[in-house]
Design an enzyme around this catalytic site. Structure first.
Site, mmCIF file in Angstrom:
data_model
loop_
_atom_site.group_PDB
_atom_site.id
_atom_site.type_symbol
_atom_site.label_atom_id
_atom_site.label_comp_id
_atom_site.label_asym_id
_atom_site.label_seq_id
_atom_site.Cartn_x
_atom_site.Cartn_y
_atom_site.Cartn_z
ATOM 1 N N VAL A 1 0.911 -1.153 0.000
ATOM 2 C CA VAL A 1 0.000 0.000 0.000
ATOM 3 C C VAL A 1 0.947 1.199 0.000
ATOM 4 O O VAL A 1 1.501 1.564 1.029
ATOM 5 C CB VAL A 1 -0.945 -0.008 1.222
ATOM 6 C CG1 VAL A 1 -1.826 1.225 1.230
ATOM 7 C CG2 VAL A 1 -1.783 -1.286 1.245
ATOM 8 N N PRO A 2 1.170 1.798 -1.173
ATOM 9 C CA PRO A 2 2.344 2.653 -1.421
ATOM 10 C C PRO A 2 2.312 4.063 -0.823
ATOM 11 O O PRO A 2 2.181 5.054 -1.525
ATOM 12 C CB PRO A 2 2.403 2.701 -2.944
ATOM 13 C CG PRO A 2 0.970 2.585 -3.362
ATOM 14 C CD PRO A 2 0.351 1.644 -2.373
ATOM 15 N N CYS A 3 2.516 4.164 0.472
ATOM 16 C CA CYS A 3 2.536 5.469 1.124
ATOM 17 C C CYS A 3 3.774 6.294 0.754
ATOM 18 O O CYS A 3 3.773 7.512 0.920
ATOM 19 C CB CYS A 3 2.430 5.310 2.632
ATOM 20 S SG CYS A 3 3.625 4.187 3.347
ATOM 21 N N HIS A 4 4.806 5.639 0.215
ATOM 22 C CA HIS A 4 6.004 6.384 -0.190
ATOM 23 C C HIS A 4 5.728 7.298 -1.383
ATOM 24 O O HIS A 4 6.515 8.190 -1.661
ATOM 25 C CB HIS A 4 7.151 5.416 -0.521
ATOM 26 C CG HIS A 4 6.854 4.468 -1.635
ATOM 27 N ND1 HIS A 4 6.121 3.304 -1.456
ATOM 28 C CD2 HIS A 4 7.171 4.511 -2.943
ATOM 29 C CE1 HIS A 4 6.024 2.676 -2.620
ATOM 30 N NE2 HIS A 4 6.660 3.388 -3.540
ATOM 31 N N ARG A 5 4.605 7.119 -2.052
ATOM 32 C CA ARG A 5 4.266 7.934 -3.229
ATOM 33 C C ARG A 5 3.560 9.234 -2.863
ATOM 34 O O ARG A 5 3.044 9.928 -3.736
ATOM 35 C CB ARG A 5 3.402 7.105 -4.186
ATOM 36 C CG ARG A 5 4.139 5.887 -4.724
ATOM 37 C CD ARG A 5 3.277 5.030 -5.618
ATOM 38 N NE ARG A 5 4.005 3.808 -5.977
ATOM 39 C CZ ARG A 5 3.432 2.660 -6.292
ATOM 40 N NH1 ARG A 5 2.107 2.570 -6.319
ATOM 41 N NH2 ARG A 5 4.167 1.606 -6.577
#
Length: 176
Positions: free
Chosen positions: A140-144
């Site tokens: 779940v790409p929170c780094h984006r």
């Protein structure tokens, strides 16, 4: 009851994951947990340790798939994840994490954009808190998520901002 006693009792009642596996990655060791049907957490090594380092590994088919997909992601051959996840949090956190889950590889969004999408346009701090509480980073790409001007404002996974920089660079996402 003293503070120390309360802490010990909480730790004794904390539920350990049913399934757990670890893999090496370019950003450090990664620990993934599962309830048997879904991925329930992903932790990135911080200062040489993982939250459940003392617990033996016990894999299952969901974790086996997660390991394969994470290795493909780090090798540059996978751009999305096809895994069941179980995200436990408040309704607002789940709404934010739902927005994160729609971000494509190499895509980026601002905290304000997520606030708008979740109906809380002025809730920048709350959005940031929910992004930081994401229990399954990378998948779940929170780094984006970046500031509206492309700046990195923080990252709670692994070793913080250096980990986020690596993930953004890996996906070719411009940042400041």
């Amino acid at each position: 009851m003293s503070e120390g006693t309360a802490t010990v009792e909480v730790m004794q009642t904390a539920q350990l994951p049913e399934f757990l596996t670890r893999i090496d990655s370019p950003i450090g060791r990664i620990e993934v947990t599962s309830d048997g049907e879904s991925v329930t957490s992903l932790s990135i090594e911080r200062d040489g340790t993982l939250p459940l380092d003392g617990i033996p590994e016990r894999s299952n088919p969901v974790l086996d798939r997660a390991v394969v997909q994470l290795r493909e992601y780090f090798a540059g051959t996978r751009t999305d994840f096809d895994l069941p996840v179980s995200l436990v949090g408040t309704e607002f956190q789940k709404a934010v994490w739902g927005e994160l889950a729609t971000l494509p590889f190499g895509g980026v969004v601002s905290y304000g954009d997520i606030g708008q999408a979740t109906g809380r346009a002025t809730a920048g701090r709350a959005v940031g808190g929910a992004v930081g509480a994401n229990p399954i980073p990378i998948i779940v790409p929170c780094h984006r998520v970046l500031a509206s001007d492309g700046r990195i404002t923080g990252y709670s996974g692994g070793n913080g901002i250096p980990t986020k920089v690596w993930l953004l660079d890996h996906e070719g996402i411009a940042h400041r």
